[in-house]
Enzyme design. Structure first.
Site, PDB file in Angstrom:
ATOM      1  N   ASN A 134      -6.523  25.411  48.190  1.00 61.99           N
ATOM      2  CA  ASN A 134      -6.264  24.117  47.328  1.00 61.99           C
ATOM      3  C   ASN A 134      -4.910  24.421  46.566  1.00 61.99           C
ATOM      4  OD1 ASN A 134      -6.133  22.238  45.809  1.00 61.99           O
ATOM      5  ND2 ASN A 134      -8.251  22.031  45.109  1.00 61.99           N
ATOM      6  N   ARG A 144      -6.682  21.624  51.595  1.00 59.65           N
ATOM      7  CA  ARG A 144      -6.228  20.541  50.994  1.00 59.65           C
ATOM      8  C   ARG A 144      -4.652  20.198  51.084  1.00 59.65           C
ATOM      9  NH1 ARG A 144      -4.138  20.188  44.798  1.00 59.65           N
ATOM     10  NH2 ARG A 144      -4.023  17.791  44.519  1.00 59.65           N
ATOM     11  N   HIS A 153      -5.534  12.863  44.658  1.00 58.82           N
ATOM     12  CA  HIS A 153      -6.728  13.500  44.080  1.00 58.82           C
ATOM     13  C   HIS A 153      -7.788  13.033  44.766  1.00 58.82           C
ATOM     14  CE1 HIS A 153      -3.947  14.345  40.335  1.00 58.82           C
ATOM     15  NE2 HIS A 153      -3.865  15.594  40.892  1.00 58.82           N
ATOM     16  N   ARG A 168       5.572  15.757  35.002  1.00 60.65           N
ATOM     17  CA  ARG A 168       5.979  14.387  35.668  1.00 60.65           C
ATOM     18  C   ARG A 168       5.847  13.225  34.631  1.00 60.65           C
ATOM     19  NH1 ARG A 168       2.024  14.773  40.619  1.00 60.65           N
ATOM     20  NH2 ARG A 168       1.701  16.874  39.903  1.00 60.65           N
ATOM     21  N   GLY A 181      -9.580  17.290  31.536  1.00 63.77           N
ATOM     22  CA  GLY A 181     -10.632  16.428  31.464  1.00 63.77           C
ATOM     23  C   GLY A 181     -12.036  16.950  31.152  1.00 63.77           C
ATOM     24  N   GLU A 233     -13.276  20.413  44.203  1.00 58.56           N
ATOM     25  CA  GLU A 233     -12.785  20.074  45.577  1.00 58.56           C
ATOM     26  C   GLU A 233     -12.966  21.023  46.705  1.00 58.56           C
ATOM     27  OE1 GLU A 233      -8.449  18.136  44.135  1.00 58.56           O
ATOM     28  OE2 GLU A 233      -9.030  19.918  42.821  1.00 58.56           O
TER      29      GLU A 233
END
Length: 399
Positions: A9, A84, A173, A234, A326, A379
């Site tokens: 990933n 990924r 995502h 970003r 998060g 993930e």
């Protein structure tokens, strides 16, 4: 003998790897190379209860991959390797076996994900070199969002731009949002088909998605991962006139604008200190005004986006925070939810502060109209399951 599945990933500043038992999904060994492309690049390796951290002499994704593959050489070759891949364009709407044609298609999408697809390709090529006989599967971040309604993915540009140039919202995502939608249903006891939720995946890259009936109906990232929320480096959404102004009045080239919005903006640009939320929270505690402003902008824009995603749903049942920020920042969750009073979203401060690392927790207050959860994403498990499912389907189709 234990059969395994290996997952890579690769993110813009990190590279996770996980080796799992293919039957039980138990993690055998895992790790992450993080803070890549900086002088603080390190490789964390975890096997059973043994954890090691090694500084990387070279900070590139390629050097990190080489170190990881050396560490994994003591294990049997996996039955399948899942990768990924951030951008699959309009072509890929599901996991796909990797061949030369697929590699070329991923390369063609580099302009749409310049921070990620090159890293994804490095991981794939390194794995192909080390495990040439092992089937390898690309699991695309964009796939979960591939069936968004037309009104959600179209930009208000001449229609032929979408037809001829593939300019549309793709979203990212997706592997994380897909996993969280399933995990939320499991934790709450709701049927996926009866669940309406907003998911905030917050890390160095960040996005919010609206998910109804198990499907993504809108998301904050756009044609590229640069759109939407304020992120580590970003900018997120910008008035496009700003870019025209910088070109016309200050001589910025397309390449300079690309570097500006992808590598020098976001939390780093706002604070002029760091892109790392952990370091910004430490600076805020120490009284740093630039850190305070950067975090406030991050949380305000996040709350705006959560509210905008809610309108895509017939109702808002659950709000989920996931991703590195998060899951681990009570401050970000608290500041964000303060802006969501109009939606009657309220969190319990004790539950919020007490949410344990790497564990799911419900943090809404008793009088909140919306259930609020912190749920660790996985993930790697989602990629492993999709890779194994595709391998099984291919096997069943063989004569």
């Amino acid at each position: 003998m234990t059969q395994t599945v290996l997952v890579f990933n690769a993110g813009s500043s990190s590279l996770k790897f996980t080796l799992l038992d293919s039957a039980s999904s138990m993690v055998l060994v895992e790790g992450i190379a993080e803070r890549l492309e900086t002088e603080q690049a390190v490789l964390h390796f975890k096997e059973a209860n043994l954890k090691t951290t090694t500084a990387l002499a070279e900070s590139s994704h390629k050097a990190a991959l080489a170190a990881i593959l050396v560490s994994l050489s003591a294990y049997p070759a996996p039955v399948v390797i899942g990768h990924r891949v951030v951008h699959g364009g309009k072509r890929f709407s599901q996991a796909t076996l990797i061949n030369a044609d697929v590699l070329k298609a991923i390369e063609d999408c580099i302009p749409l994900a310049p921070l990620h697809n090159p890293a994804n390709l490095e991981g794939i090529n390194a794995a192909l070199s080390s495990y040439p006989a092992v089937p390898q599967v690309a699991v695309f971040d964009t796939a979960f969002h591939a069936k968004m309604p037309e009104y959600a993915y179209l930009y208000a540009l001449p229609r032929h731009f979408e037809r001829d140039y593939n300019i549309r919202k793709y979203g990212f995502h997706g592997t994380s949002h897909h996993y969280i939608s399933r995990e939320t249903a499991r934790l709450t006891g709701n049927a996926i088909s009866a669940q309406n939720l907003v998911i905030a995946h917050l890390g160095n890259g960040a996005s919010v998605s609206a998910v109804s009936n198990g499907r993504s109906v809108d998301t904050s990232m756009g044609m590229t991962p640069s759109d939407g929320l304020v992120m580590g480096t970003r900018s997120g959404s910008l008035d496009p006139g700003i870019l025209i102004h910088l070109m016309q009045e200050h001589g910025y080239s397309a390449e300079q604008l690309d570097i500006l919005i992808n590598k020098r903006s976001g939390l780093l640009g706002l604070s002029e200190l760091t892109a790392d939320m952990r370091e910004l929270e430490e600076a805020l505690t120490a009284g740093s005004a630039p850190a305070t402003v950067a975090i406030e902008v991050f949380c305000y824009r996040l709350a705006q986006t959560i509210a905008s995603m809610a309108i895509a749903l017939p109702s808002l049942d659950v709000l989920v925070f996931t991703g590195g920020i998060g899951e681990n920042s009570p401050l970000v969750r608290a500041l964000t939810c303060r802006w969501l009073g109009l939606l009657n979203i309220k969190i319990d401060s004790d539950h919020n502060e007490g949410a344990a690392r790497n564990e799911a927790a419900q943090i809404d207050a008793a009088n909140s109209a919306v259930s609020v959860w912190v749920i660790p994403t996985n993930e790697e498990l989602m990629i492993a399951n999709e890779a194994l499912a595709l391998l099984a389907n291919v096997g069943e189709s063989q004569p």
